[in-house]
Design a protein around this motif. Structure first.
Motif, PDB file in Angstrom:
ATOM      1  N   LYS A  60       0.832  -1.186   0.000  1.00 50.37           N
ATOM      2  CA  LYS A  60       0.000   0.000   0.000  1.00 50.37           C
ATOM      3  C   LYS A  60       0.879   1.253   0.000  1.00 50.37           C
ATOM      4  CE  LYS A  60      -3.998  -2.000   2.334  1.00 50.37           C
ATOM      5  NZ  LYS A  60      -4.931  -1.869   3.484  1.00 50.37           N
ATOM      6  N   LYS A  61       0.384   2.280  -0.669  1.00 47.16           N
ATOM      7  CA  LYS A  61       1.103   3.543  -0.726  1.00 47.16           C
ATOM      8  C   LYS A  61       0.832   4.341   0.540  1.00 47.16           C
ATOM      9  CE  LYS A  61       1.009   3.924  -5.775  1.00 47.16           C
ATOM     10  NZ  LYS A  61       0.597   4.785  -6.921  1.00 47.16           N
ATOM     11  N   GLY A  62       1.739   5.283   0.824  1.00 46.76           N
ATOM     12  CA  GLY A  62       1.549   6.152   1.970  1.00 46.76           C
ATOM     13  C   GLY A  62       2.442   5.783   3.135  1.00 46.76           C
ATOM     14  N   ARG A  63       2.291   6.536   4.204  1.00 48.89           N
ATOM     15  CA  ARG A  63       3.114   6.351   5.382  1.00 48.89           C
ATOM     16  C   ARG A  63       2.723   5.069   6.104  1.00 48.89           C
ATOM     17  NH1 ARG A  63       4.013  10.935  10.076  1.00 48.89           N
ATOM     18  NH2 ARG A  63       5.475   9.760  11.357  1.00 48.89           N
ATOM     19  N   LYS A  64       3.714   4.377   6.648  1.00 45.76           N
ATOM     20  CA  LYS A  64       3.460   3.132   7.355  1.00 45.76           C
ATOM     21  C   LYS A  64       2.709   3.413   8.645  1.00 45.76           C
ATOM     22  CE  LYS A  64       5.770  -1.033   9.063  1.00 45.76           C
ATOM     23  NZ  LYS A  64       7.072  -1.697   9.303  1.00 45.76           N
ATOM     24  N   THR A  65       1.672   2.631   8.913  1.00 42.36           N
ATOM     25  CA  THR A  65       0.843   2.852  10.087  1.00 42.36           C
ATOM     26  C   THR A  65       1.574   2.479  11.370  1.00 42.36           C
ATOM     27  OG1 THR A  65      -1.245   2.250  11.167  1.00 42.36           O
ATOM     28  CG2 THR A  65      -0.183   0.564   9.828  1.00 42.36           C
ATOM     29  N   TYR A  66       1.255   3.183  12.458  1.00 46.87           N
ATOM     30  CA  TYR A  66       1.854   2.887  13.751  1.00 46.87           C
ATOM     31  C   TYR A  66       1.369   1.545  14.293  1.00 46.87           C
ATOM     32  CZ  TYR A  66       3.571   7.697  14.127  1.00 46.87           C
ATOM     33  OH  TYR A  66       4.237   8.880  13.932  1.00 46.87           O
ATOM     34  N   PHE A  67       0.095   1.230  14.050  1.00 45.03           N
ATOM     35  CA  PHE A  67      -0.538   0.055  14.624  1.00 45.03           C
ATOM     36  C   PHE A  67      -0.612  -1.074  13.601  1.00 45.03           C
ATOM     37  CE2 PHE A  67      -2.138   3.601  17.077  1.00 45.03           C
ATOM     38  CZ  PHE A  67      -2.132   3.138  18.376  1.00 45.03           C
ATOM     39  N   THR A  68      -0.433  -2.275  14.072  1.00 43.53           N
ATOM     40  CA  THR A  68      -0.711  -3.446  13.252  1.00 43.53           C
ATOM     41  C   THR A  68      -2.223  -3.618  13.163  1.00 43.53           C
ATOM     42  OG1 THR A  68      -0.678  -4.916  15.172  1.00 43.53           O
ATOM     43  CG2 THR A  68       1.419  -4.559  14.022  1.00 43.53           C
ATOM     44  N   PRO A  69      -2.732  -4.412  12.217  1.00 39.02           N
ATOM     45  CA  PRO A  69      -4.178  -4.638  12.167  1.00 39.02           C
ATOM     46  C   PRO A  69      -4.735  -5.181  13.479  1.00 39.02           C
ATOM     47  CG  PRO A  69      -3.155  -5.389  10.137  1.00 39.02           C
ATOM     48  CD  PRO A  69      -2.039  -5.011  11.060  1.00 39.02           C
TER      49      PRO A  69
END
Length: 364
Positions: A60-69
């Protein structure tokens, strides 16, 4: 070190495990109440049902999320467990390692989280993908081995109240006036035209004087309501005139402002018809009681403490102390007709027929 890391994607910073600072917290977390709760939660399956786990191999494009699913779903449970607001929960999350372990996080003490909107965005994302019945089936399958008396069911209806003030006609109309007047002034400034003349200041003084009185007679209430309706109608009319006489005026308004105007117009029509009928006990269909929450409806419960509640009405079933939602609606409904649906839902969740059923007299 990065500001926030996931525990699943890091290795110990020191080569000697006996000096691993987080190892001691992991051991105590497993024996704590939060650790036991996390073991019983099917976070992976729930995250997949929320649509947080993509089956596509494409990054996925964009900044990596802080939280896992799984961490996002765990954060939702943590908020309900603590009962804290998002700003307070963020403070505790920065300083409590057990909370970080629960959400699969590792926050650098030198670079803590500072924007609580991050948590609100996670909750909004979960709300958009929530499928109540499917999530309840996942939880029932995970908890069924630990439950007893599966053939016993209790059912009752309740109201999940929304945080809002008691909506009198005068309060609701004045709120609509304030919002619509601000939109009209903003639109006039953007179009560089003279602001339409209204009696906003005079009505504002009359409304303030009315609110300062401890008791209000019917004559005073009706007199103020008439003035509020006339002013609100005037503001809405002038706003529509500005949009009609100036090309491209609608594009100057945000989506939120357009939505507010539509809701306020519906409130004005409902309140005007209710005022002209002059029947305080009249039932208004789909009555709006809050401009910011137009989906909320008054739920008449007939209780001694509160005769009317504002929020979502919910019919629940309870098995071994655990409650499951059978029907949730912001419109009022008769829970007495839901007993057969409760029995079908009980069998679907637990695979057994309910031999003992408890409920109040309305279900009979």
């Amino acid at each position: 070190m990065a500001k926030v890391q996931n525990f699943s994607g890091i290795s110990p910073d020191l080569p000697f495990t006996e000096f691993d600072f987080y190892e001691l917290y992991r051991r105590t977390f497993e024996t704590s109440e939060l650790g036991k709760i996390r073991k019983r939660l099917p976070l992976g399956e729930m995250a997949e049902n929320f649509g947080l786990i993509s089956k596509s191999m494409r990054a996925k494009k964009g900044r990596k999320t802080y939280f896992t699913p799984e961490g996002k779903v765990a954060l939702m449970f943590l908020k309900m467990y603590t009962g804290l607001s998002s700003p307070r929960l963020m403070e505790h999350l920065n300083g409590n390692v057990h909370y970080q372990l629960f959400c699969d996080l590792r926050i650098d003490p030198m670079h803590p989280l500072t924007n609580y909107k991050l948590l609100d965005d996670v909750f909004s994302e979960l709300a958009r993908g929530l499928k109540i019945q499917q999530q309840q089936e996942i939880l029932a399958r995970a908890w069924k081995p630990y439950m007893k008396d599966l053939d016993t069911m209790y059912t009752d209806a309740t109201c999940y109240e929304s945080e809002m003030r008691y909506p009198t006609d005068a309060k609701l109309l004045w709120e609509g006036i304030e919002k619509s007047y601000e939109i009209m002034c903003t639109l006039s400034a953007k179009l560089n035209v003279h602001r339409p003349r209204t009696k906003y200041v005079d009505v504002e003084k009359a409304n303030l004087s009315y609110r300062k009185r401890r008791r209000h007679t019917k004559v005073q209430t009706r007199k103020l309501t008439r003035r509020l309706l006339n002013l609100l109608g005037k503001i809405l009319k002038e706003t529509r005139t500005l949009e009609r006489e100036n090309a491209g005026a609608e594009k100057l308004l945000t989506a939120r402002q357009k939505s507010d105007i539509e809701i306020i117009t519906r409130v004005y029509r409902q309140q005007k018809a209710h005022f002209e009928n002059n029947n305080p006990r009249e039932s208004v269909k789909d009555r709006i009681v809050s401009i910011s929450k137009p989906y909320v409806r008054p739920i008449v419960r007939g209780k001694e403490v509160k005769s009317v509640e504002f929020g979502a009405k919910c019919n629940n079933i309870q098995v071994d102390g655990l409650s499951f939602i059978e029907k949730l609606s912001f419109n009022a409904f008769n829970e007495g007709t839901r007993l057969t649906h409760c029995l079908k839902m009980h069998r679907k969740l637990f695979g057994v027929d309910a031999k003992k059923v408890g409920g109040d007299a309305s279900y009979a």
